[in-house]
Scaffold this active site. Structure first.
Site, PDB file in Angstrom:
ATOM      1  N   SER A   1       0.826  -1.217   0.000  1.00  0.00           N
ATOM      2  CA  SER A   1       0.000   0.000   0.000  1.00  0.00           C
ATOM      3  C   SER A   1       0.855   1.261   0.000  1.00  0.00           C
ATOM      4  O   SER A   1       1.974   1.269   0.523  1.00  0.00           O
ATOM      5  CB  SER A   1      -0.894   0.044   1.230  1.00  0.00           C
ATOM      6  OG  SER A   1      -1.845  -0.966   1.186  1.00  0.00           O
TER       7      SER A   1
ATOM      8  N   SER B   1       2.978  -3.533   8.695  1.00  0.00           N
ATOM      9  CA  SER B   1       3.249  -4.078  10.022  1.00  0.00           C
ATOM     10  C   SER B   1       4.580  -4.803   9.992  1.00  0.00           C
ATOM     11  O   SER B   1       5.002  -5.304   8.950  1.00  0.00           O
ATOM     12  CB  SER B   1       2.113  -4.991  10.501  1.00  0.00           C
ATOM     13  OG  SER B   1       1.488  -5.617   9.443  1.00  0.00           O
TER      14      SER B   1
ATOM     15  N   GLU C   1      -3.468 -14.016   1.889  1.00  0.00           N
ATOM     16  CA  GLU C   1      -3.874 -13.212   3.035  1.00  0.00           C
ATOM     17  C   GLU C   1      -5.279 -13.587   3.478  1.00  0.00           C
ATOM     18  O   GLU C   1      -5.569 -13.708   4.646  1.00  0.00           O
ATOM     19  CB  GLU C   1      -3.835 -11.727   2.674  1.00  0.00           C
ATOM     20  CG  GLU C   1      -4.332 -10.854   3.821  1.00  0.00           C
ATOM     21  CD  GLU C   1      -4.125  -9.381   3.568  1.00  0.00           C
ATOM     22  OE1 GLU C   1      -4.303  -8.964   2.422  1.00  0.00           O
ATOM     23  OE2 GLU C   1      -3.788  -8.672   4.519  1.00  0.00           O
TER      24      GLU C   1
ATOM     25  N   GLU D   1     -16.168  -2.888   1.540  1.00  0.00           N
ATOM     26  CA  GLU D   1     -16.801  -2.490   0.280  1.00  0.00           C
ATOM     27  C   GLU D   1     -16.131  -3.195  -0.905  1.00  0.00           C
ATOM     28  O   GLU D   1     -16.804  -3.690  -1.819  1.00  0.00           O
ATOM     29  CB  GLU D   1     -16.723  -0.965   0.120  1.00  0.00           C
ATOM     30  CG  GLU D   1     -17.637  -0.200   1.078  1.00  0.00           C
ATOM     31  CD  GLU D   1     -17.245  -0.308   2.545  1.00  0.00           C
ATOM     32  OE1 GLU D   1     -16.034  -0.454   2.842  1.00  0.00           O
ATOM     33  OE2 GLU D   1     -18.140  -0.276   3.409  1.00  0.00           O
TER      34      GLU D   1
END
Lengths: 396, 398
Positions: A118, A150, A233, A366
């Site tokens: 990201s 993370s 994931e 979403e």
């Protein structure tokens, strides 16, 4: 070979291994390295890479046997991203040299991996990422910024997706690397979140040099590799069923039982609805696991994640109301940097706040609804204005 | 925010695999169950089309007994739960649940739950061999005479009592008088199994066409499972069981009925979703399939998720009943509460997402909504089952 024979054979192998490597006296790293070399690390991995090419389901037999012997572990809790996401990516898309070089230290925990995907401008629209990698002979030079990482502060290596060709449409100009986090130009800064903690980091990449031998997959194949990583994931959502009341609902059930003075009819109704929903989602998770036991992760996992996020939020919300005045207090706003995500560990106020991230991280609810609608139900895809244009010409 | 993983879960896997895993039964479908599903579906696809089901609701014979005979004899549905020794198939509630799912998918007007589940479970509990043999053969059907809204966890208060024997009766003859309102699957039944007060409290058997029995069809919310009001006026009856054994038979039958009704609700919800999905893929407005609008896509995703949850609950209840698992009571309460809510959601969404056509009489959506809502009110509402859950899992009310 029957499942029982397979299990018995594996147990015998573990016993044989333990007889040569006394878990009580062998140094931890030495023990786990030897376990890897014996093909008893992850038995569904290939021979020579810590496994024996067995069905995934056989792993639990091995883990149980080592656990029963009190054997030292590879500390998987510190390397969830490495074990759950990097390793399958390396196995599927890495070359032989990379598999041999990376998988062993990854499994033993000597290499902690993190994930540099990201960016501030690429969240749900990950393929819009802007971190540039420019080729210079037998290496690449990388510049950009990653976010929501993370474990970056304890990681020695990272899965990195970069843009290598801005003239191509956005999905086509990406390339994937396994980057050394100790390289010059890699700067990790804590990213503090609503809970007060900094469970995540921002990672700034300034003229970072990556050898071409650390590229995973072909140049321009980065999107396919990243998609493979993300598939893992969604199934990382727990490989075993928790016991009844093993999740967040357990806290609320306990509070209800211990504090009759806080009970109201309205709270009772909410508690029962959530208890039933939590128990059914536990059953649905187990059903999904049973379906996947032999097969590959599919988009169905998105449904489990949707339920999980909603329930966590609703239960954490109820829990604060069950606490009454205590719900007005918070444990600690000091910025800590935990080594791994902990959704349950602290108090109710922390869980209330942390659960708000559950419907954002790992695919927003979403986006997951779009995935279910399109890939499970076959509804038409969203209208895309960016698919065939060169990435550099997209509005941003 | 793709970077977060379930580190805590990975910990669990490695550290505590054996301890954390609580043993759950197989919640998938076996090959034999899938074969049974295909057999039932192929009959229903031919004989219980939406048009045929709708048309039948406006005829005097709202139950399709011809179709039931086919399912009973060709597919062996009638005797699924009956042991082979009594002429049945010796299958379990897992298979029965699959049949219920298919019947729910078609909203088919057949007395499977009333006869092959509820009445059969009561007769099995009471060990009535002769009648079980008849039911297994599919030649006759039976219904337990309790209101369809009876709650499994609550002993239905009998509204029928033992009447004095007639002047010419042999000693040991029983006669029943009273009425029962709103009984499901009683209209096509050959036999009525009637809980009655008196000495002894018991469960009695009455021929549906016996003298003194009056069955009045009810104008029901759901005409694909039309209810009947029963009146009994000194009807001659056979005692099947008395006292606690009779009470247990009724309770067992109603619990089995609730679990299988949940499976029917699951099938209904799933088919409503299928039909509606097909519609929004081919219905164009604004020069696009309406199913391409995100507002609708997200509603479909949530609907599909609800069906996956209902399926897990329903399968768990069927598996617990099949294995006589001690967690059965929790499993049934979970399944009936969750599947009731999901079926009603499905009925509502089916109408709304079809737009105008979904609100017409000619479209089958209303049949799904009516069957969903009726079944949600039957054999314990979601709320009643959650209240039962509260007691079972030690979450007492305020």
């Amino acid at each position: 070979m029957s499942e029982a024979d397979l299990a018995e054979g594996l147990r015998a192998q573990v016993r044989e291994f333990l007889s040569q490597h006394d878990p009580a006296t062998t140094e931890r790293l030495e023990f786990v390295r030897a376990r890897f070399d014996a093909g008893l690390a992850w038995v569904h991995y290939p021979v020579g890479l810590g496994g024996q090419g067995l069905p995934r389901i056989a792993q639990k037999v091995v883990d149980a046997e080592f656990a029963a012997a009190g054997a030292p572990t590879n500390r998987p809790e510190r390397n969830g991203i490495g074990l759950g996401m990097a390793a399958p990516t390396i196995l599927a898309f890495g070359d032989d040299e990379q598999r041999a070089r990376w998988l062993k230290p990854l499994w033993t925990g000597e290499d902690i991996w993190c994930q540099l995907f990201s960016e501030p401008g690429a969240g749900s629209d990950l393929a819009n990422l802007a971190t540039r990698a420019v080729r210079d002979g037998d290496h690449w030079v990388v510049n950009g910024q990653k976010v929501w990482t993370s474990s970056a502060h304890i990681a020695s290596r990272a899965m990195l997706v970069t843009r290598t060709d801005p003239d191509l449409p956005k999905h086509k100009g990406l390339t994937y690397f396994g980057v050394d986090m100790t390289s010059p130009g890699v700067e990790v800064r804590p990213l503090r979140q609503a809970t007060g903690e900094a469970e995540f980091n921002e990672v700034f990449l300034t003229d970072v040099v990556i050898p071409d031998t650390d590229r995973i997959g072909e140049v321009g194949q980065g999107w396919q590799v990243a998609t493979g990583t993300l598939m893992n994931e969604r199934v990382a959502l727990g490989a075993f069923a928790l016991p009844r009341e093993g999740g967040m609902i357990g806290f609320s059930a306990k509070t209800w039982r211990e504090h009759p003075e806080r009970r109201t009819a309205g709270l009772h109704d909410r508690l029962l609805r959530l208890w039933a929903a939590a128990e059914v989602s536990r059953l649905a998770g187990e059903r999904l696991r049973q379906q996947l036991a032999a097969g590959q992760p599919g988009p169905e996992g998105s449904g489990a994640k949707l339920v999980y996020a909603r329930l966590n939020q609703e239960i954490a919300d109820l829990q604060l109301e069950l606490l009454g005045g205590d719900g007005l207090r918070y444990s600690d706003w000091t910025m800590h940097r935990p080594d791994s995500a902990d959704f349950y560990g602290r108090d109710s106020g922390y869980r209330y706040l942390r659960s708000k991230g559950n419907s954002i991280e790992g695919g927003t609810s979403e986006i997951l609804r779009n995935i279910v609608a399109e890939r499970v139900l076959g509804l038409p895809p969203e209208i895309r204005l960016d698919k065939d244009k060169p990435w550099k010409d997209l509005p941003r | 925010m793709t970077e977060v993983t379930r580190a805590a879960d990975v910990t669990e896997q490695a550290e505590d695999a054996a301890a954390a895993r609580s043993r759950l039964p197989d919640l998938t479908y076996t090959e034999a169950e899938t074969d049974l599903r295909s057999a039932v579906r192929s009959v229903l696809e031919e004989r219980a089309t939406a048009a045929a089901v709708l048309a039948r609701t406006e005829t005097p014979d709202t139950y399709d007994i011809g179709l039931w005979r086919t399912l009973a004899s060709q597919v062996g549905c009638a005797g699924l739960l009956i042991p082979e020794a009594h002429g049945g198939a010796g299958a379990s509630f897992r298979e029965a649940a699959v049949v219920c799912e298919e019947i729910g998918r078609a909203v088919a007007p057949v007395p499977f739950i009333g006869s092959a589940v509820i009445a059969t479970a009561a007769l099995l509990e009471l060990g009535v061999a002769d009648l079980l043999g008849q039911l297994a053969a599919g030649a006759t059907t039976a219904a337990l005479a309790v209101p369809f809204e009876s709650v499994p966890m609550v002993r239905p208060e009998p509204t029928v009592r033992l009447a004095g024997p007639g002047a010419s009766d042999q000693p040991g003859t029983y006669r029943l008088t009273g009425s029962v309102k709103g009984v499901a699957d009683a209209l096509p039944a050959d036999w009525l199994i009637i809980p009655a007060d008196g000495v002894p409290y018991g469960v009695y058997l009455v021929a549906a066409d016996a003298e003194g029995v009056r069955r009045t069809p009810v104008t029901s919310l759901d005409m694909t499972r039309q209810l009947a009001d029963l009146e009994l006026d000194g009807v001659q009856a056979r005692l099947l069981g008395a006292g606690p054994a009779a009470e247990k038979a009724v309770a067992t039958a109603l619990r089995a009925g609730a679990a299988m009704l949940a499976a029917e609700q699951l099938g209904l919800a799933e088919r409503a979703l299928d039909i509606t999905l097909a519609y929004v893929k081919q219905r164009y407005q604004f020069a696009r399939p309406v199913g391409s609008f995100q507002a609708l896509k997200h509603r479909f995703a949530d609907w599909w998720v609800a069906v996956t949850q209902a399926r897990a609950a329903s399968r768990y209840a069927a598996a617990c009943l099949a294995a006589d698992d001690p967690d059965m009571a929790v499993a049934v309460a979970l399944a009936k509460s969750v599947c009731s809510d999901t079926a009603v959601l499905a009925g509502q969404e089916m109408i709304q997402l079809h737009g105008g056509i979904g609100f017409t009489w000619e479209h089958p959506a209303h049949l799904y909504l009516k069957r969903a809502k009726s079944s949600a009110l039957a054999l314990g509402t979601a709320d009643r089952h959650r209240a039962a859950l509260a007691a079972l899992v030690n979450l007492p009310p305020a």
